[in-house]
Design an enzyme around this catalytic site. Structure first.
Site, PDB file in Angstrom:
ATOM      1  CD  GLN A 197      38.481  41.202  32.872  1.00  0.00           C
ATOM      2  OE1 GLN A 197      39.058  41.459  31.824  1.00  0.00           O
ATOM      3  NE2 GLN A 197      38.832  41.769  34.005  1.00  0.00           N
ATOM      4  CB  VAL A 215      37.463  30.739  32.312  1.00  0.00           C
ATOM      5  CG1 VAL A 215      37.117  31.820  31.293  1.00  0.00           C
ATOM      6  CG2 VAL A 215      38.944  30.382  32.209  1.00  0.00           C
ATOM      7  CG  HIS A 232      36.266  37.038  29.406  1.00  0.00           C
ATOM      8  ND1 HIS A 232      37.459  37.637  29.741  1.00  0.00           N
ATOM      9  CD2 HIS A 232      35.561  37.989  28.719  1.00  0.00           C
ATOM     10  CE1 HIS A 232      37.489  38.890  29.282  1.00  0.00           C
ATOM     11  NE2 HIS A 232      36.343  39.127  28.673  1.00  0.00           N
ATOM     12  CB  SER A 243      46.491  44.089  32.624  1.00  0.00           C
ATOM     13  OG  SER A 243      45.738  43.365  31.680  1.00  0.00           O
ATOM     14  CD  GLU A 289      51.944  45.001  37.017  1.00  0.00           C
ATOM     15  OE1 GLU A 289      53.149  45.298  36.930  1.00  0.00           O
ATOM     16  OE2 GLU A 289      51.440  44.017  36.437  1.00  0.00           O
TER      17      GLU A 289
HETATM   18  P1  OAD Z   1      46.166  40.033  32.883  1.00  0.00           P
HETATM   19  O1  OAD Z   1      47.093  38.886  32.873  1.00  0.00           O
HETATM   20  O2  OAD Z   1      46.151  40.921  31.700  1.00  0.00           O
HETATM   21  O3  OAD Z   1      46.450  40.960  34.142  1.00  0.00           O
HETATM   22  C1  OAD Z   1      46.561  40.424  35.427  1.00  0.00           C
HETATM   23  C2  OAD Z   1      46.712  41.549  36.395  1.00  0.00           C
HETATM   24  O4  OAD Z   1      46.763  40.976  37.700  1.00  0.00           O
HETATM   25  C3  OAD Z   1      47.987  42.382  36.233  1.00  0.00           C
HETATM   26  O5  OAD Z   1      47.637  43.746  36.150  1.00  0.00           O
HETATM   27  C4  OAD Z   1      48.788  42.095  37.504  1.00  0.00           C
HETATM   28  O6  OAD Z   1      49.445  43.259  37.995  1.00  0.00           O
HETATM   29  C5  OAD Z   1      47.682  41.694  38.464  1.00  0.00           C
HETATM   30  N1  OAD Z   1      48.107  40.817  39.570  1.00  0.00           N
HETATM   31  C6  OAD Z   1      49.115  39.903  39.596  1.00  0.00           C
HETATM   32  N2  OAD Z   1      49.178  39.304  40.796  1.00  0.00           N
HETATM   33  C7  OAD Z   1      48.197  39.844  41.553  1.00  0.00           C
HETATM   34  C8  OAD Z   1      47.741  39.656  42.890  1.00  0.00           C
HETATM   35  N3  OAD Z   1      48.325  38.782  43.725  1.00  0.00           N
HETATM   36  N4  OAD Z   1      46.690  40.405  43.327  1.00  0.00           N
HETATM   37  C9  OAD Z   1      46.088  41.295  42.508  1.00  0.00           C
HETATM   38  N5  OAD Z   1      46.479  41.517  41.250  1.00  0.00           N
HETATM   39  C10 OAD Z   1      47.512  40.803  40.764  1.00  0.00           C
HETATM   40  O7  OAD Z   1      44.721  39.424  33.213  1.00  0.00           O
HETATM   41  P2  OAD Z   1      43.272  40.074  32.960  1.00  0.00           P
HETATM   42  O8  OAD Z   1      43.307  41.551  33.062  1.00  0.00           O
HETATM   43  O9  OAD Z   1      42.327  39.322  33.801  1.00  0.00           O
HETATM   44  O10 OAD Z   1      40.475  36.890  28.210  1.00  0.00           O
HETATM   45  O11 OAD Z   1      43.043  39.680  31.452  1.00  0.00           O
HETATM   46  C11 OAD Z   1      41.805  39.997  30.872  1.00  0.00           C
HETATM   47  C12 OAD Z   1      41.489  38.985  29.815  1.00  0.00           C
HETATM   48  O12 OAD Z   1      42.571  38.866  28.899  1.00  0.00           O
HETATM   49  C13 OAD Z   1      41.326  37.560  30.329  1.00  0.00           C
HETATM   50  O13 OAD Z   1      40.033  37.305  30.848  1.00  0.00           O
HETATM   51  C14 OAD Z   1      41.588  36.743  29.114  1.00  0.00           C
HETATM   52  C15 OAD Z   1      42.839  37.468  28.663  1.00  0.00           C
HETATM   53  O14 OAD Z   1      43.228  37.327  27.371  1.00  0.00           O
HETATM   54  C16 OAD Z   1      40.108  35.878  27.421  1.00  0.00           C
HETATM   55  O15 OAD Z   1      40.705  34.818  27.364  1.00  0.00           O
HETATM   56  C17 OAD Z   1      38.904  36.175  26.585  1.00  0.00           C
END
Ligand code: OAD
Length: 241
Positions: A97, A99, A115, A185, A210
């Protein structure tokens, strides 16, 4: 970690990565403290409506993100996934996901960016294919125009738009014998529901510090940072290099 994830010569592995996989490289995640969506409302900078209403603001937002990502380097999590691709070849389907280009910089050849990509642009009007674009837009007074008269926009899937490559993604999900999500997340669709195609059929695992919102769909949750866990997560002893 008790046992890790054994991967055999016949396995097909689907990996979904999210912002967490790049967190240890210094690229902020979206949600939570210090996340991108704490400083901005996505409706204002990452939607077709925002582009129509204030394209300059949208450009500035993505210029800032390009600048922030430009000097970042892959971390051990990206490297572990690139190494897994070397072992599995096309039996690894890496869907991100993100970019940023850290999977590519780590050596992944086939990452699918559902994305979009920060360093690509496209026309907002015509069918001209997306192109690599590393200009800094900070100094531009006007948003560049396409030959057709349309505006050049970031090659990013905004909220309300259809993610890229869904056909190959769902085909790979159907064939997968192992599903692994890393650092996401579990709240943004359709990616959050990919695991549902695997649950109950094949092993489903999550890696991150988490539990994600869709934790109930996973057989196993490996709690910890991706850069620390991924390099020792896979056991591919049965696969000849
Ligand atoms: P989020 O910011 O929603 O979630 C990031 C996740 O990474 C969280 O669950 C954290 O616990 C986890 N995290 C943090 N540090 C970490 C580490 N060192 N190792 C592993 N995990 C860690 O990001 P995404 O789920 O990627 O879309 O968000 C999905 C989409 O929402 C993105 O692609 C973007 C956003 O809005 C668009 O812009 C279309």
């Amino acid at each position: 970690m008790a046992s890790g994830i054994p991967i055999g010569a016949e396995d097909r592995v689907f990996v979904l990565t999210g912002a967490g996989v790049s967190a240890e490289s210094g690229i902020p995640t979206f949600r939570g403290a210090g996340g991108v969506w704490q400083g901005y409302r996505f409706e204002d900078v990452a939607s077709p409506h925002a582009w129509r209403r204030d394209p300059a603001l949208v450009w500035r937002f993505y210029s800032m993100r390009r600048r922030a990502a430009a000097d970042k380097r892959p971390n051990p999590a990206h490297l572990a996934l690139a190494d897994l691709e070397k072992r599995l070849g096309e039996r690894l389907f890496l869907c991100t996901q993100n970019v940023d280009e850290l999977h590519e910089l780590a050596g992944s050849l086939r990452a699918v960016h559902m994305h979009g990509q920060l360093f690509m642009s496209r026309c907002d009007s015509c069918e001209r294919p997306p192109f690599e674009d590393r200009r800094s837009y900070d100094s531009l007074d006007e948003i560049p125009q396409c030959e057709c008269g349309g505006r050049i926009r970031p090659h990013i899937c905004w909220f309300g738009e259809m993610p890229f490559e869904l056909e190959p993604i769902f085909a790979a999900l159907e064939k997968a014998t192992l599903f692994l999500a890393v650092g996401t997340s579990g709240v943004v669709e359709p990616a959050a529901s990919f695991v549902a195609h695997a649950t109950g059929r094949v092993r489903t695992c999550y890696v991150g510090p988490e539990k994600p919102a869709n934790a109930a769909m996973f057989d196993e949750i490996f709690l910890g940072k991706a850069g620390e866990l991924l390099p020792r997560l896979f056991s591919t002893a049965s696969i000849a290099r």
